[in-house]
Scaffold this active site. Structure first.
Site, PDB file in Angstrom:
ATOM      1  N   PRO A  30      68.155  21.850 137.198  1.00  0.00           N
ATOM      2  CA  PRO A  30      69.180  22.553 136.602  1.00  0.00           C
ATOM      3  C   PRO A  30      69.526  22.308 135.171  1.00  0.00           C
ATOM      4  O   PRO A  30      70.312  23.103 134.616  1.00  0.00           O
ATOM      5  CB  PRO A  30      70.378  21.772 137.258  1.00  0.00           C
ATOM      6  CG  PRO A  30      69.847  20.544 137.481  1.00  0.00           C
ATOM      7  CD  PRO A  30      68.322  20.536 137.955  1.00  0.00           C
ATOM      8  N   ASP A  53      62.367  31.422 132.262  1.00  0.00           N
ATOM      9  CA  ASP A  53      63.380  32.078 132.556  1.00  0.00           C
ATOM     10  C   ASP A  53      64.517  31.640 131.772  1.00  0.00           C
ATOM     11  O   ASP A  53      64.502  30.671 130.847  1.00  0.00           O
ATOM     12  CB  ASP A  53      63.668  31.763 134.056  1.00  0.00           C
ATOM     13  CG  ASP A  53      63.170  32.866 135.002  1.00  0.00           C
ATOM     14  OD1 ASP A  53      62.258  33.699 134.608  1.00  0.00           O
ATOM     15  OD2 ASP A  53      63.255  32.476 136.156  1.00  0.00           O
ATOM     16  N   LYS A  75      66.377  36.752 132.761  1.00  0.00           N
ATOM     17  CA  LYS A  75      67.242  37.637 133.358  1.00  0.00           C
ATOM     18  C   LYS A  75      68.921  37.321 133.305  1.00  0.00           C
ATOM     19  O   LYS A  75      68.853  36.086 133.553  1.00  0.00           O
ATOM     20  CB  LYS A  75      67.182  37.967 134.859  1.00  0.00           C
ATOM     21  CG  LYS A  75      65.586  38.749 135.025  1.00  0.00           C
ATOM     22  CD  LYS A  75      65.325  38.907 136.442  1.00  0.00           C
ATOM     23  CE  LYS A  75      63.944  39.210 136.925  1.00  0.00           C
ATOM     24  NZ  LYS A  75      62.858  38.179 136.728  1.00  0.00           N
ATOM     25  N   ASP A 108      64.956  25.633 141.601  1.00  0.00           N
ATOM     26  CA  ASP A 108      63.741  25.625 142.457  1.00  0.00           C
ATOM     27  C   ASP A 108      63.420  26.982 142.492  1.00  0.00           C
ATOM     28  O   ASP A 108      64.119  27.915 142.788  1.00  0.00           O
ATOM     29  CB  ASP A 108      64.300  24.838 143.733  1.00  0.00           C
ATOM     30  CG  ASP A 108      62.979  24.903 144.701  1.00  0.00           C
ATOM     31  OD1 ASP A 108      62.624  23.836 144.972  1.00  0.00           O
ATOM     32  OD2 ASP A 108      62.607  25.820 145.351  1.00  0.00           O
ATOM     33  N   MET A 188      75.587  32.002 141.427  1.00  0.00           N
ATOM     34  CA  MET A 188      75.779  33.341 140.663  1.00  0.00           C
ATOM     35  C   MET A 188      76.719  34.081 140.931  1.00  0.00           C
ATOM     36  O   MET A 188      77.084  35.448 141.205  1.00  0.00           O
ATOM     37  CB  MET A 188      74.426  34.384 140.661  1.00  0.00           C
ATOM     38  CG  MET A 188      73.134  33.615 140.117  1.00  0.00           C
ATOM     39  SD  MET A 188      71.574  34.615 140.757  1.00  0.00           S
ATOM     40  CE  MET A 188      71.609  33.968 142.531  1.00  0.00           C
TER      41      MET A 188
END
Length: 275
Positions: A30, A53, A75, A108, A188
Protein backbone atom coordinates in the site's frame (compact mmCIF):
# COMPACT_ATOMS: atom_id res chain seq x y z
CA UNK A 1 9.42 8.25 -20.02
CA UNK A 2 6.59 7.38 -22.41
CA UNK A 3 5.82 4.01 -23.84
CA UNK A 4 6.19 3.43 -27.58
CA UNK A 5 3.38 2.20 -29.78
CA UNK A 6 3.26 -1.52 -30.36
CA UNK A 7 2.10 -3.10 -33.59
CA UNK A 8 0.94 -6.63 -34.15
CA UNK A 9 4.08 -7.36 -36.15
CA UNK A 10 6.27 -6.23 -33.27
CA UNK A 11 4.69 -8.72 -30.89
CA UNK A 12 5.78 -11.55 -33.18
CA UNK A 13 9.48 -10.70 -33.01
CA UNK A 14 11.79 -13.00 -31.10
CA UNK A 15 14.90 -12.17 -29.19
CA UNK A 16 18.07 -12.04 -31.29
CA UNK A 17 19.63 -14.11 -28.59
CA UNK A 18 16.96 -16.73 -29.12
CA UNK A 19 15.90 -16.70 -25.49
CA UNK A 20 12.74 -15.00 -24.26
CA UNK A 21 12.64 -13.01 -21.08
CA UNK A 22 9.98 -13.30 -18.40
CA UNK A 23 7.55 -11.08 -16.51
CA UNK A 24 7.19 -10.83 -12.74
CA UNK A 25 3.79 -9.44 -11.68
CA UNK A 26 4.78 -7.87 -8.38
CA UNK A 27 2.71 -6.40 -5.56
CA UNK A 28 4.32 -3.29 -4.02
CA UNK A 29 1.95 -3.09 -1.06
CA UNK A 30 0.00 0.00 0.00
CA UNK A 31 2.90 2.46 0.09
CA UNK A 32 5.30 1.89 2.99
CA UNK A 33 8.51 0.55 1.40
CA UNK A 34 9.15 -1.58 4.49
CA UNK A 35 6.07 -3.62 3.58
CA UNK A 36 7.72 -4.84 0.38
CA UNK A 37 8.45 -8.55 0.49
CA UNK A 38 11.96 -9.87 0.02
CA UNK A 39 10.82 -11.48 -3.22
CA UNK A 40 9.47 -8.13 -4.46
CA UNK A 41 12.82 -6.45 -3.73
CA UNK A 42 14.63 -9.23 -5.60
CA UNK A 43 12.34 -8.80 -8.63
CA UNK A 44 12.93 -5.04 -8.66
CA UNK A 45 16.69 -5.39 -8.37
CA UNK A 46 17.03 -8.08 -11.05
CA UNK A 47 14.75 -6.55 -13.70
CA UNK A 48 15.91 -5.16 -17.04
CA UNK A 49 12.74 -3.07 -17.23
CA UNK A 50 10.32 -1.87 -14.53
CA UNK A 51 6.77 -0.93 -15.48
CA UNK A 52 5.15 0.76 -12.50
CA UNK A 53 1.68 1.96 -11.61
CA UNK A 54 0.35 5.20 -10.17
CA UNK A 55 -0.11 3.70 -6.69
CA UNK A 56 3.55 2.71 -6.34
CA UNK A 57 4.75 5.24 -3.79
CA UNK A 58 7.59 7.71 -4.27
CA UNK A 59 9.51 5.99 -1.47
CA UNK A 60 9.33 2.66 -3.30
CA UNK A 61 10.32 4.25 -6.61
CA UNK A 62 13.43 5.55 -4.86
CA UNK A 63 14.52 1.91 -4.50
CA UNK A 64 14.64 1.34 -8.27
CA UNK A 65 18.23 0.66 -9.41
CA UNK A 66 19.68 3.71 -11.17
CA UNK A 67 20.78 1.65 -14.17
CA UNK A 68 17.37 0.05 -14.79
CA UNK A 69 15.00 1.46 -17.38
CA UNK A 70 11.67 2.41 -15.80
CA UNK A 71 8.39 3.39 -17.45
CA UNK A 72 5.31 4.83 -15.76
CA UNK A 73 2.19 3.03 -16.99
CA UNK A 74 -0.24 4.17 -14.30
CA UNK A 75 -3.94 4.78 -14.42
CA UNK A 76 -5.92 7.47 -12.65
CA UNK A 77 -9.64 8.17 -12.87
CA UNK A 78 -10.44 8.92 -16.53
CA UNK A 79 -6.70 9.20 -17.23
CA UNK A 80 -4.96 6.11 -18.54
CA UNK A 81 -1.52 6.93 -19.92
CA UNK A 82 -1.63 3.71 -21.94
CA UNK A 83 -4.60 1.45 -22.77
CA UNK A 84 -4.47 -1.91 -21.01
CA UNK A 85 -4.48 -3.91 -24.25
CA UNK A 86 -1.50 -1.94 -25.55
CA UNK A 87 0.38 -2.44 -22.30
CA UNK A 88 -0.22 -6.19 -22.47
CA UNK A 89 1.28 -6.38 -25.97
CA UNK A 90 4.19 -4.16 -24.94
CA UNK A 91 5.14 -6.65 -22.23
CA UNK A 92 4.85 -9.52 -24.69
CA UNK A 93 7.09 -7.72 -27.16
CA UNK A 94 9.77 -6.79 -24.64
CA UNK A 95 9.81 -10.27 -23.10
CA UNK A 96 10.25 -11.79 -26.56
CA UNK A 97 13.21 -9.47 -27.04
CA UNK A 98 14.78 -11.17 -24.01
CA UNK A 99 14.09 -8.59 -21.30
CA UNK A 100 13.16 -9.58 -17.76
CA UNK A 101 10.31 -7.31 -16.72
CA UNK A 102 9.10 -6.30 -13.28
CA UNK A 103 5.46 -5.25 -13.59
CA UNK A 104 5.06 -3.39 -10.31
CA UNK A 105 1.59 -2.72 -8.95
CA UNK A 106 0.30 -1.07 -5.79
CA UNK A 107 -1.11 -3.52 -3.26
CA UNK A 108 -1.48 -7.07 -4.55
CA UNK A 109 -1.53 -7.83 -8.30
CA UNK A 110 -4.48 -10.21 -7.91
CA UNK A 111 -6.69 -7.90 -5.80
CA UNK A 112 -8.27 -5.33 -8.15
CA UNK A 113 -4.88 -5.07 -9.85
CA UNK A 114 -5.57 -6.60 -13.28
CA UNK A 115 -2.69 -8.99 -12.68
CA UNK A 116 -4.73 -11.98 -13.78
CA UNK A 117 -5.77 -10.20 -17.01
CA UNK A 118 -2.15 -9.50 -17.84
CA UNK A 119 -1.06 -13.02 -16.97
CA UNK A 120 -3.67 -14.52 -19.30
CA UNK A 121 -2.28 -12.51 -22.22
CA UNK A 122 1.31 -13.35 -21.34
CA UNK A 123 0.50 -17.06 -21.10
CA UNK A 124 -1.31 -16.90 -24.44
CA UNK A 125 2.00 -15.74 -25.96
CA UNK A 126 4.03 -18.37 -24.07
CA UNK A 127 5.72 -15.81 -21.85
CA UNK A 128 6.90 -17.17 -18.51
CA UNK A 129 5.40 -15.31 -15.55
CA UNK A 130 5.99 -15.15 -11.82
CA UNK A 131 3.45 -13.83 -9.32
CA UNK A 132 4.77 -11.96 -6.27
CA UNK A 133 1.92 -11.26 -3.83
CA UNK A 134 1.86 -7.96 -1.98
CA UNK A 135 0.12 -6.53 1.08
CA UNK A 136 -3.26 -5.44 -0.25
CA UNK A 137 -4.65 -2.05 0.79
CA UNK A 138 -7.49 -3.55 2.82
CA UNK A 139 -5.15 -5.24 5.28
CA UNK A 140 -2.26 -2.78 5.12
CA UNK A 141 -4.16 0.49 5.46
CA UNK A 142 -6.57 -0.76 8.11
CA UNK A 143 -3.71 -2.16 10.19
CA UNK A 144 -1.97 1.21 10.08
CA UNK A 145 -5.23 2.82 11.23
CA UNK A 146 -5.65 0.39 14.14
CA UNK A 147 -8.65 -1.32 12.57
CA UNK A 148 -8.70 -5.15 12.51
CA UNK A 149 -10.55 -6.67 9.59
CA UNK A 150 -11.94 -9.39 11.87
CA UNK A 151 -12.44 -9.51 15.62
CA UNK A 152 -14.16 -12.10 17.77
CA UNK A 153 -17.66 -10.94 18.59
CA UNK A 154 -17.59 -8.08 16.09
CA UNK A 155 -16.82 -9.52 12.65
CA UNK A 156 -16.39 -13.09 11.46
CA UNK A 157 -15.25 -12.13 7.97
CA UNK A 158 -14.40 -9.35 5.56
CA UNK A 159 -15.49 -8.59 2.02
CA UNK A 160 -13.47 -6.59 -0.53
CA UNK A 161 -15.55 -4.64 -3.03
CA UNK A 162 -14.57 -2.44 -5.95
CA UNK A 163 -16.23 0.97 -6.04
CA UNK A 164 -15.32 1.41 -9.69
CA UNK A 165 -17.02 -0.65 -12.38
CA UNK A 166 -16.60 -0.64 -16.15
CA UNK A 167 -20.07 0.71 -16.86
CA UNK A 168 -19.66 3.51 -14.32
CA UNK A 169 -22.49 2.15 -12.17
CA UNK A 170 -22.30 0.38 -8.85
CA UNK A 171 -24.49 -2.56 -9.79
CA UNK A 172 -23.90 -4.48 -6.56
CA UNK A 173 -25.99 -6.86 -4.48
CA UNK A 174 -26.80 -4.21 -1.91
CA UNK A 175 -29.27 -6.30 0.17
CA UNK A 176 -26.64 -9.01 0.60
CA UNK A 177 -23.90 -6.55 1.51
CA UNK A 178 -26.15 -4.75 3.99
CA UNK A 179 -26.92 -7.99 5.86
CA UNK A 180 -23.63 -9.84 5.43
CA UNK A 181 -22.38 -8.99 8.93
CA UNK A 182 -18.85 -8.70 7.54
CA UNK A 183 -16.37 -5.86 7.54
CA UNK A 184 -16.89 -4.17 4.16
CA UNK A 185 -13.88 -2.63 2.44
CA UNK A 186 -14.46 -0.59 -0.71
CA UNK A 187 -11.54 0.07 -3.03
CA UNK A 188 -11.66 3.03 -5.45
CA UNK A 189 -15.01 4.13 -4.04
CA UNK A 190 -14.43 7.74 -3.03
CA UNK A 191 -16.30 9.10 -6.03
CA UNK A 192 -19.26 6.84 -5.24
CA UNK A 193 -19.26 7.41 -1.49
CA UNK A 194 -22.69 9.04 -1.29
CA UNK A 195 -24.21 6.18 -3.29
CA UNK A 196 -22.49 3.54 -1.18
CA UNK A 197 -23.78 5.10 2.04
CA UNK A 198 -27.29 5.60 0.70
CA UNK A 199 -27.63 2.13 -0.83
CA UNK A 200 -26.37 0.28 2.24
CA UNK A 201 -28.68 2.11 4.65
CA UNK A 202 -31.63 1.87 2.27
CA UNK A 203 -31.21 -1.90 2.17
CA UNK A 204 -31.04 -2.39 5.91
CA UNK A 205 -27.61 -1.52 7.28
CA UNK A 206 -27.87 0.52 10.49
CA UNK A 207 -27.00 4.13 9.66
CA UNK A 208 -24.96 4.28 12.87
CA UNK A 209 -22.65 1.43 11.88
CA UNK A 210 -19.05 2.56 12.52
CA UNK A 211 -17.13 3.46 9.38
CA UNK A 212 -13.81 4.98 8.42
CA UNK A 213 -12.05 6.68 5.53
CA UNK A 214 -8.31 6.10 5.13
CA UNK A 215 -6.36 8.32 2.73
CA UNK A 216 -2.82 7.44 1.57
CA UNK A 217 -2.74 4.47 3.91
CA UNK A 218 0.62 3.30 5.35
CA UNK A 219 2.47 6.37 4.05
CA UNK A 220 3.68 9.42 6.04
CA UNK A 221 0.71 11.28 4.50
CA UNK A 222 -1.88 8.87 5.91
CA UNK A 223 -5.06 10.43 7.27
CA UNK A 224 -7.97 8.51 8.75
CA UNK A 225 -11.39 9.76 9.79
CA UNK A 226 -13.91 7.73 11.79
CA UNK A 227 -17.66 8.23 11.72
CA UNK A 228 -20.69 6.20 10.74
CA UNK A 229 -21.87 4.87 7.42
CA UNK A 230 -24.32 7.78 7.16
CA UNK A 231 -21.72 10.48 7.91
CA UNK A 232 -19.03 9.24 5.49
CA UNK A 233 -19.98 11.59 2.61
CA UNK A 234 -19.87 14.60 4.96
CA UNK A 235 -16.50 13.53 6.38
CA UNK A 236 -15.03 13.24 2.89
CA UNK A 237 -16.20 16.72 1.94
CA UNK A 238 -15.20 18.38 5.21
CA UNK A 239 -11.68 16.99 5.09
CA UNK A 240 -11.32 17.19 1.29
CA UNK A 241 -10.23 13.59 0.94
CA UNK A 242 -8.58 12.54 -2.29
CA UNK A 243 -7.67 9.24 -3.89
CA UNK A 244 -6.29 6.82 -3.01
CA UNK A 245 -8.74 6.43 -0.15
CA UNK A 246 -10.16 3.26 1.36
CA UNK A 247 -13.68 2.95 2.77
CA UNK A 248 -14.10 0.63 5.75
CA UNK A 249 -17.53 -0.17 7.19
CA UNK A 250 -18.26 -2.40 10.18
CA UNK A 251 -18.23 -2.74 13.95
CA UNK A 252 -14.45 -3.32 13.98
CA UNK A 253 -13.96 0.38 13.24
CA UNK A 254 -15.05 1.06 16.83
CA UNK A 255 -11.67 -0.36 17.95
CA UNK A 256 -9.61 2.19 16.00
CA UNK A 257 -8.93 4.52 18.90
CA UNK A 258 -8.03 1.75 21.34
CA UNK A 259 -5.76 0.00 18.86
CA UNK A 260 -4.08 3.11 17.46
CA UNK A 261 -0.29 2.67 17.45
CA UNK A 262 1.29 4.94 14.85
CA UNK A 263 1.30 8.08 17.04
CA UNK A 264 2.94 6.09 19.82
CA UNK A 265 5.54 4.73 17.40
CA UNK A 266 6.33 8.25 16.17
CA UNK A 267 6.56 9.55 19.74
CA UNK A 268 9.01 6.75 20.57
CA UNK A 269 11.14 7.66 17.54
CA UNK A 270 11.12 11.34 18.48
CA UNK A 271 12.13 10.47 22.03
CA UNK A 272 15.01 8.34 20.78
CA UNK A 273 16.22 11.13 18.50
CA UNK A 274 16.16 13.69 21.32
CA UNK A 275 17.98 11.42 23.79
Amino acid sequence: MTIELITKAQTQRTSQAGQAGQVALVGAGPGDPELLTLKAIKAIESADLILFDNLVSTEIRALFPAHTKTIYVGKKKADHCIPQDQLNLFMVDKAKQGLNICRLKGGDPFVFGRGSEEQLVLHAHDIKTTIVPGVTAASGCTAYAGIPLTHRGLSTGCTFITGHLKNGKLDLNWPQLAHLDHTLVFYMGLGKLAEISEQLTRHGLDANTPAALIENGSTPQQREFVGTVSTLPTLAIEHQLKSPSLIVIGSVVSLAEKLSWRDLEQATKNQALSA
